[in-house]
Design a protein around this motif. Structure first.
Motif, mmCIF file in Angstrom:
data_model
loop_
_atom_site.group_PDB
_atom_site.id
_atom_site.type_symbol
_atom_site.label_atom_id
_atom_site.label_comp_id
_atom_site.label_asym_id
_atom_site.label_seq_id
_atom_site.Cartn_x
_atom_site.Cartn_y
_atom_site.Cartn_z
ATOM 1 N N ILE A 127 0.854 -1.199 0.000
ATOM 2 C CA ILE A 127 0.000 0.000 0.000
ATOM 3 C C ILE A 127 0.885 1.242 0.000
ATOM 4 N N SER A 129 0.154 5.202 0.282
ATOM 5 C CA SER A 129 -0.804 6.295 0.470
ATOM 6 C C SER A 129 -0.123 7.627 0.200
ATOM 7 N N TYR A 135 -5.611 7.874 6.236
ATOM 8 C CA TYR A 135 -4.819 7.057 7.159
ATOM 9 C C TYR A 135 -5.603 5.875 7.718
ATOM 10 N N LEU A 138 -5.427 2.991 5.125
ATOM 11 C CA LEU A 138 -4.136 2.292 5.189
ATOM 12 C C LEU A 138 -4.038 1.430 6.438
ATOM 13 N N LYS A 146 3.596 -1.150 4.041
ATOM 14 C CA LYS A 146 2.802 0.080 4.027
ATOM 15 C C LYS A 146 3.734 1.282 3.958
ATOM 16 N N PHE A 148 3.981 5.668 3.188
ATOM 17 C CA PHE A 148 3.317 6.970 3.104
ATOM 18 C C PHE A 148 4.199 7.928 2.311
ATOM 19 N N TYR A 174 0.345 7.440 10.486
ATOM 20 C CA TYR A 174 1.248 7.005 9.422
ATOM 21 C C TYR A 174 2.637 6.667 9.973
ATOM 22 N N CYS A 178 3.287 2.719 9.166
ATOM 23 C CA CYS A 178 4.016 2.534 7.908
ATOM 24 C C CYS A 178 5.421 1.983 8.145
#
Length: 389
Positions: A127, A129, A135, A138, A146, A148, A174, A178
């Protein structure tokens, strides 16, 4: 590798204006990579917003799956999109930016995305973002990695002043959820580490679509009769423009025509610009038309604020576009310009700015290999980083 991308901008907006923003450029490049599939989670919307802003935009894509407010489209063989149109028109009008935060966490949307992952066989995915408001999405969609993309510091934007508390919350989520962040400037890296302490931040600067800005061009009608030399700015009119600085330059150079192209994001900023006889605002242009304007500028400028409290840590896309068009570029420090002083002129003094505008030197200060700054290479940097994890 399968990739879920949550862009900041609505796909309808991208279709209407062209692939001109960082998130749009990333998706454009992802769509060309045959070895991976990409799923775009489009920004939630309502019928009213579509009618008011995007009534002429139609998605002529194959519908793979549809359920209630949600549709899964197939854009091409390796690019898909989840689009959500909620009936909550009053909620969107009243809650504004908070509405998007709420809808990205909507249980129905999350369940639909998980169904889509099975339908298009996203057994293992990453993912990415690029949306500060997404947020919760995610956080609640499972993936092996993950990421950001913290491309600007949204805590500095006045337009989000009323929801700043929610933006801080988003950054903190995040940071916790992440594996790593990417951002477009060194300034952002130090600022984000200090504010939010994410696990790791990697620098992936902005880039340019070289083909769009090189080669021959036509002269747009609305620029033909403007007296030359033309000093051009192509970008959003926002809090980033140093208006007192710009006004002094406008007054000191009545023999130059200053042409501005782009969206007016902050009407107060635009009103403060001194509308001298040599100032021309030509409105916003589709990204397919915009390169013709840049190619017909004689000089290109980036007169942005330099105070730390006002800067948002941007890395100016327009700088790379100007350079790809082989233009003389003058700007203030920050926004990535000081790192490109080999190729662009940088000064924070309006008088010196005017001197450089009127100097006989034309074109880029030194020869540049603009291919090294392409969006294709930027995306490959990101994919290399992902593969390393």
């Amino acid at each position: 590798m399968n990739l879920i991308v949550i862009p900041f901008h609505d796909w309808r907006k991208i279709q209407k204006e062209g692939f001109r923003t960082r998130d749009a450029h990333f998706i454009e490049e992802f769509g060309t990579i045959k070895s991976q599939k990409t799923l775009i989670v489009n920004r939630p919307t309502t019928r009213l917003e579509i009618f008011l802003r995007y009534r002429k935009i139609r998605f002529n894509y194959d519908v793979v799956y549809k359920e209630k407010y949600f549709t899964l489209y197939k854009i091409n063989d390796n690019l898909y999109m989840v689009d959500s149109i909620f009936p909550d028109i009053i909620g969107q009008l009243l809650k504004k930016y908070l509405w998007f935060v709420e809808k990205y966490g909507d249980e129905g949307l999350l369940k639909f995305i998980n169904k889509c992952l099975n339908i298009i066989d996203f057994s293992e995915c990453v993912i990415l973002s690029q949306n500060i408001f997404a947020y919760q999405l995610l956080e609640n969609v499972s993936s092996s990695l993950k990421i950001f993309d913290a491309w600007d510091d949204f805590t500095k934007f006045n337009v989000y002043k009323k929801v700043r508390f929610k933006i801080y919350e988003a950054y903190n989520v995040y940071a916790k959820k992440c594996n790593f962040w990417v951002t477009n400037s060194k300034e952002n890296i130090s600022r984000f580490y200090q504010k939010f302490s994410p696990n790791f931040i990697s620098l992936i600067k902005n880039g340019v679509d070289v083909k769009r800005f090189s080669g021959k061009s036509e002269i747009p009608r609305d620029i033909k009769n403007i007296p030359r030399p033309i000093v051009g700015f192509g970008g959003k009119v926002s809090h980033l423009i140093d208006v007192p600085f710009l006004n002094e330059v406008l007054i000191d150079n009545p023999h130059l025509s200053f042409v501005f192209i782009g969206q007016i994001l902050d009407k107060k900023v635009y009103k403060k610009i001194n509308k001298t006889n040599n100032f021309y605002y030509l409105g916003d242009k589709h990204y397919d038309e915009y390169p013709n304007y840049v190619k017909n500028f004689d000089i290109c400028i980036i007169p942005y604020v330099v105070e730390d409290s006002k800067k948002s840590g941007a890395n100016s896309i327009k700088m790379y576009e100007y350079l790809a068009a082989n233009k003389k570029v003058i700007g203030t420090s920050g926004n990535g310009l000081e790192e490109m002083q080999e190729y662009v002129f940088v000064t924070n003094d309006p008088k010196n700015f005017s001197l450089i505008l009127n100097s006989s030197q034309a074109g880029i200060k030194n020869e540049i290999n603009i291919d090294e700054y392409s969006w294709n290479l930027r995306v490959r940097e990101l994919l290399k980083l992902i593969n390393s994890y």
